[in-house]
Write a protein that holds these residues in place. Sequence first.
Motif, PDB file in Angstrom:
ATOM      1  N   ASP A 296       1.254  -1.266   0.012  1.00 27.77           N
ATOM      2  CA  ASP A 296       0.081  -0.220   0.064  1.00 27.77           C
ATOM      3  C   ASP A 296       1.097   1.449  -0.317  1.00 27.77           C
ATOM      4  OD1 ASP A 296      -2.235  -1.330   0.457  1.00 27.77           O
ATOM      5  OD2 ASP A 296      -2.218  -0.996   2.154  1.00 27.77           O
ATOM      6  N   PHE A 297       0.346   2.367  -0.279  1.00 23.60           N
ATOM      7  CA  PHE A 297       1.405   3.812  -0.910  1.00 23.60           C
ATOM      8  C   PHE A 297       0.208   4.879  -0.129  1.00 23.60           C
ATOM      9  CE2 PHE A 297       2.372   0.836  -4.711  1.00 23.60           C
ATOM     10  CZ  PHE A 297       4.143   0.567  -4.209  1.00 23.60           C
ATOM     11  N   THR A 298       1.256   5.665   0.657  1.00 19.25           N
ATOM     12  CA  THR A 298       0.739   6.645   1.668  1.00 19.25           C
ATOM     13  C   THR A 298       0.774   7.509   0.430  1.00 19.25           C
ATOM     14  OG1 THR A 298       2.676   7.527   2.788  1.00 19.25           O
ATOM     15  CG2 THR A 298       1.270   5.737   3.522  1.00 19.25           C
ATOM     16  N   PRO A 299      -0.445   9.046   1.054  1.00 15.73           N
ATOM     17  CA  PRO A 299       0.512   9.985   0.355  1.00 15.73           C
ATOM     18  C   PRO A 299       1.687  10.842   0.074  1.00 15.73           C
ATOM     19  CG  PRO A 299      -1.870  10.165   1.949  1.00 15.73           C
ATOM     20  CD  PRO A 299      -0.833   8.851   1.837  1.00 15.73           C
ATOM     21  N   SER A 300       2.275  10.194   1.283  1.00 13.38           N
ATOM     22  CA  SER A 300       3.784  11.152   1.352  1.00 13.38           C
ATOM     23  C   SER A 300       4.554   9.688   0.479  1.00 13.38           C
ATOM     24  CB  SER A 300       4.120  10.720   2.728  1.00 13.38           C
ATOM     25  OG  SER A 300       5.739  11.048   2.822  1.00 13.38           O
ATOM     26  N   GLU A 301       4.275   8.322   0.139  1.00 17.52           N
ATOM     27  CA  GLU A 301       4.987   7.727  -0.649  1.00 17.52           C
ATOM     28  C   GLU A 301       4.164   8.344  -2.216  1.00 17.52           C
ATOM     29  OE1 GLU A 301       5.997   3.656   2.640  1.00 17.52           O
ATOM     30  OE2 GLU A 301       3.711   4.350   1.172  1.00 17.52           O
ATOM     31  N   ILE A 302       3.157   8.118  -2.014  1.00 11.45           N
ATOM     32  CA  ILE A 302       2.673   8.696  -3.808  1.00 11.45           C
ATOM     33  C   ILE A 302       3.418  10.340  -4.402  1.00 11.45           C
ATOM     34  CG2 ILE A 302       0.997   9.550  -5.264  1.00 11.45           C
ATOM     35  CD1 ILE A 302       1.049   6.462  -3.970  1.00 11.45           C
ATOM     36  N   ALA A 303       3.648  10.654  -3.571  1.00 10.53           N
ATOM     37  CA  ALA A 303       4.726  12.630  -4.017  1.00 10.53           C
ATOM     38  C   ALA A 303       5.371  11.902  -4.128  1.00 10.53           C
ATOM     39  CB  ALA A 303       4.076  13.208  -2.556  1.00 10.53           C
ATOM     40  N   LYS A 304       6.343  11.465  -3.607  1.00 13.70           N
ATOM     41  CA  LYS A 304       7.365  11.023  -3.972  1.00 13.70           C
ATOM     42  C   LYS A 304       8.159  10.318  -4.941  1.00 13.70           C
ATOM     43  CE  LYS A 304       9.003  10.875   1.093  1.00 13.70           C
ATOM     44  NZ  LYS A 304       9.632  10.306   2.361  1.00 13.70           N
ATOM     45  N   ARG A 305       6.690   9.311  -5.014  1.00 14.03           N
ATOM     46  CA  ARG A 305       7.182   8.795  -6.480  1.00 14.03           C
ATOM     47  C   ARG A 305       6.686   9.489  -7.060  1.00 14.03           C
ATOM     48  NH1 ARG A 305       4.168   3.218  -7.205  1.00 14.03           N
ATOM     49  NH2 ARG A 305       2.102   4.025  -6.871  1.00 14.03           N
ATOM     50  N   ASN A 306       5.211  10.281  -7.484  1.00 11.92           N
ATOM     51  CA  ASN A 306       5.556  11.345  -8.516  1.00 11.92           C
ATOM     52  C   ASN A 306       6.234  12.251  -8.815  1.00 11.92           C
ATOM     53  OD1 ASN A 306       2.421  10.594  -9.161  1.00 11.92           O
ATOM     54  ND2 ASN A 306       1.728  11.834  -7.506  1.00 11.92           N
ATOM     55  N   TYR A 307       7.293  12.493  -7.921  1.00 18.90           N
ATOM     56  CA  TYR A 307       7.924  13.302  -7.906  1.00 18.90           C
ATOM     57  C   TYR A 307       9.214  12.896  -9.284  1.00 18.90           C
ATOM     58  CZ  TYR A 307      12.480  15.656  -7.128  1.00 18.90           C
ATOM     59  OH  TYR A 307      14.380  16.413  -7.029  1.00 18.90           O
ATOM     60  N   ILE A 308       9.389  12.024  -9.297  1.00 16.51           N
ATOM     61  CA  ILE A 308      10.814  10.616  -9.558  1.00 16.51           C
ATOM     62  C   ILE A 308       9.467  10.760 -11.376  1.00 16.51           C
ATOM     63  CG2 ILE A 308      11.629   8.492 -10.585  1.00 16.51           C
ATOM     64  CD1 ILE A 308      11.234   7.745  -7.288  1.00 16.51           C
ATOM     65  N   PHE A 309       8.265  10.608 -11.290  1.00 17.13           N
ATOM     66  CA  PHE A 309       7.657  10.522 -12.321  1.00 17.13           C
ATOM     67  C   PHE A 309       7.737  11.543 -13.232  1.00 17.13           C
ATOM     68  CE2 PHE A 309       4.624   7.334 -10.844  1.00 17.13           C
ATOM     69  CZ  PHE A 309       4.852   5.454 -11.017  1.00 17.13           C
ATOM     70  N   ASP A 310       7.936  12.526 -12.051  1.00 15.09           N
ATOM     71  CA  ASP A 310       7.687  14.093 -12.942  1.00 15.09           C
ATOM     72  C   ASP A 310       8.686  13.800 -14.210  1.00 15.09           C
ATOM     73  OD1 ASP A 310       5.350  14.048 -12.619  1.00 15.09           O
ATOM     74  OD2 ASP A 310       5.056  15.864 -10.814  1.00 15.09           O
ATOM     75  N   ILE A 311      10.460  13.801 -12.706  1.00 17.16           N
ATOM     76  CA  ILE A 311      11.499  14.173 -14.149  1.00 17.16           C
ATOM     77  C   ILE A 311      11.876  13.539 -14.247  1.00 17.16           C
ATOM     78  CG2 ILE A 311      13.898  13.895 -13.013  1.00 17.16           C
ATOM     79  CD1 ILE A 311      13.298  15.238 -10.329  1.00 17.16           C
ATOM     80  N   VAL A 312      11.645  11.769 -14.711  1.00 17.36           N
ATOM     81  CA  VAL A 312      11.273  10.863 -15.671  1.00 17.36           C
ATOM     82  C   VAL A 312      11.171  11.672 -17.060  1.00 17.36           C
ATOM     83  CG1 VAL A 312      11.359   8.698 -16.323  1.00 17.36           C
ATOM     84  CG2 VAL A 312      12.539   9.294 -14.045  1.00 17.36           C
ATOM     85  N   LYS A 313      10.075  11.882 -16.304  1.00 19.13           N
ATOM     86  CA  LYS A 313       8.674  12.638 -18.045  1.00 19.13           C
ATOM     87  C   LYS A 313       9.398  13.413 -18.420  1.00 19.13           C
ATOM     88  CE  LYS A 313       4.608  10.306 -16.534  1.00 19.13           C
ATOM     89  NZ  LYS A 313       2.814  10.606 -15.784  1.00 19.13           N
ATOM     90  N   LYS A 314       9.845  14.029 -18.102  1.00 20.98           N
ATOM     91  CA  LYS A 314      10.518  15.538 -19.066  1.00 20.98           C
ATOM     92  C   LYS A 314      11.444  15.172 -19.478  1.00 20.98           C
ATOM     93  CE  LYS A 314      13.571  17.636 -15.837  1.00 20.98           C
ATOM     94  NZ  LYS A 314      13.917  18.497 -14.962  1.00 20.98           N
ATOM     95  N   HIS A 315      12.327  13.971 -18.997  1.00 18.85           N
ATOM     96  CA  HIS A 315      13.931  13.995 -20.249  1.00 18.85           C
ATOM     97  C   HIS A 315      13.024  12.527 -20.679  1.00 18.85           C
ATOM     98  CE1 HIS A 315      16.530  16.176 -17.357  1.00 18.85           C
ATOM     99  NE2 HIS A 315      16.175  15.812 -16.287  1.00 18.85           N
ATOM    100  N   PHE A 316      12.297  11.738 -21.167  1.00 22.32           N
ATOM    101  CA  PHE A 316      11.475  11.401 -21.928  1.00 22.32           C
ATOM    102  C   PHE A 316      11.439  12.623 -23.055  1.00 22.32           C
ATOM    103  CE2 PHE A 316      10.240   7.463 -19.224  1.00 22.32           C
ATOM    104  CZ  PHE A 316      11.522   7.082 -19.334  1.00 22.32           C
ATOM    105  N   ARG A 317      10.032  13.290 -22.635  1.00 21.95           N
ATOM    106  CA  ARG A 317       9.879  14.222 -23.842  1.00 21.95           C
ATOM    107  C   ARG A 317      11.194  14.629 -23.930  1.00 21.95           C
ATOM    108  NH1 ARG A 317       5.160  14.373 -19.589  1.00 21.95           N
ATOM    109  NH2 ARG A 317       6.734  16.813 -18.656  1.00 21.95           N
ATOM    110  N   THR A 318      12.072  15.577 -23.321  1.00 23.23           N
ATOM    111  CA  THR A 318      12.874  16.212 -24.008  1.00 23.23           C
ATOM    112  C   THR A 318      13.933  15.423 -24.764  1.00 23.23           C
ATOM    113  OG1 THR A 318      13.482  17.448 -21.688  1.00 23.23           O
ATOM    114  CG2 THR A 318      14.839  17.390 -23.338  1.00 23.23           C
ATOM    115  N   PHE A 319      14.013  14.122 -25.091  1.00 23.98           N
ATOM    116  CA  PHE A 319      14.446  13.404 -25.773  1.00 23.98           C
ATOM    117  C   PHE A 319      13.785  13.146 -26.824  1.00 23.98           C
ATOM    118  CE2 PHE A 319      17.582  13.834 -22.681  1.00 23.98           C
ATOM    119  CZ  PHE A 319      18.893  13.374 -22.753  1.00 23.98           C
TER     120      PHE A 319
END
Length: 458
Positions: free
Chosen positions: A13-36
């Motif tokens: 299970d994921f807490t709101p805090s854990e979801i926020a941290k996962r989304n932080y990683i997602f956002d950075i990865v997605k940003k660079h995926f799009r940049t490339f």
Amino acid sequence: MAQKPSIPKGTRDFTPSEIAKRNYIFDIVKKHFRTFGFQPIETPSFENSDTLMGKYGDEGDRLIFKILNSGDYLNKVDDVTYSSKNSNSLTAKISEKALRYDLTVPFARYVVMHQNEIDFPFKRYQIQPVWRADRPQKGRFREFYQCDADVVGSNSLLQEIELIQLYDAVFTDLGLEGTTIKLNNRKILAGIAEVIGAKHALVDFTVALDKLDKIGEEGVKKEMLAKGILETSIQKAAPLFKLTGSNTDQLAILEAFLGDSEEGSKGVRELRFMIEHITSLGLQSAKLAIDVTLARGLNYYTGAIFEVGAPKGVKIGSIGGGGRYDNLTGIFGLKDVSGVGISFGLDRIYLVLEELGLFPKAIDRSLDVLCLNFGDEEAFAALQLMTTLRKSGLKADLYPSNAKIQKQFKYANSRQVPYVILLGTEELNNGSFVVKNMNTGEQHTYKLESVKDFITSL
């Protein structure tokens, strides 16, 4: 007494805090995926069994979760098959679908089915969960997310170079400086097997070799012997188990060792091309390291193989990996479409960032402002204020009931809210509101007609 609920091993299970941290990683990865230049796609959580089975080697196939057919799935099983107690024969009768093991094989299926809609070369990224019936341990789960970037329709080694740059860009942005990107080439492994006289046992040779860091040299030799690889062949390959020196030094050793293998020599040339060009272009923080024992245990790789290790001091498995797979779409009927891709191990990256304290301090903050509730009339005025704050982009909320103020402040503290707004009877009569800074304890009063003054002060 009701049974205490639980979840399957290897899931979380994921807490709101854990979801926020996962989304932080997602956002950075997605940003660079799009940049490339990568484009997003999604595929179903489960596939037809014949899409997945036979694509990951015997060990991988055993880790695929099968889905029972709906209804009376045993009804179509004949007595002979049922009484034989042969799991493979029985599974084929009662299970036609399976949860995806990774995102690469479903992507190959996607390319074949949508080939007339795709502009090649096609650069796609995909961030979705996958499932593996593995033994759960630190950093290894049965349900986890993969973040993949692949290019199909080009056999240019420039794609490999870009994928290395992509790894470097993402891990640098995440603060994971000093990561090591290990490189090898499937042709080199095939060449080694050829030179030592074990060409017939290439899969067994690479699967065993890939376990060197887990079971040690003696364990690898023992497994190779058990698979029928001769002692003399193993001894010929043994010096490569401990290959050291700079990348240039190792390339020279491999070039000499594989001189009589056309395929192996080609693998060395490809590896040299990649390393020389990356060295010339430069990386922000990652390091390149040749590892001839790197095989990743997947049968579909045909060229470059990547694996990313965590920074020194963090004991966890790889946090990324991938490679080139020239023949993968061929198994679905689309020939001569080369592909190469990499994957980010989101869950392991999360654990590394957590261990190293690299998540932003304010990442757990789900609210910027909480307005206390002093009663119905005051709450209505507070809702109007919240609407204005939300329109400005602030995360604002109103406590739902006029509970004791001490309880409301306690709630604000537990949510780590930096600003609390007090809008009671006195403030309502004065057309004002009070803002308390929860970190410093300071309070400031603002007019309701000048909410922007508060917003600009933040």
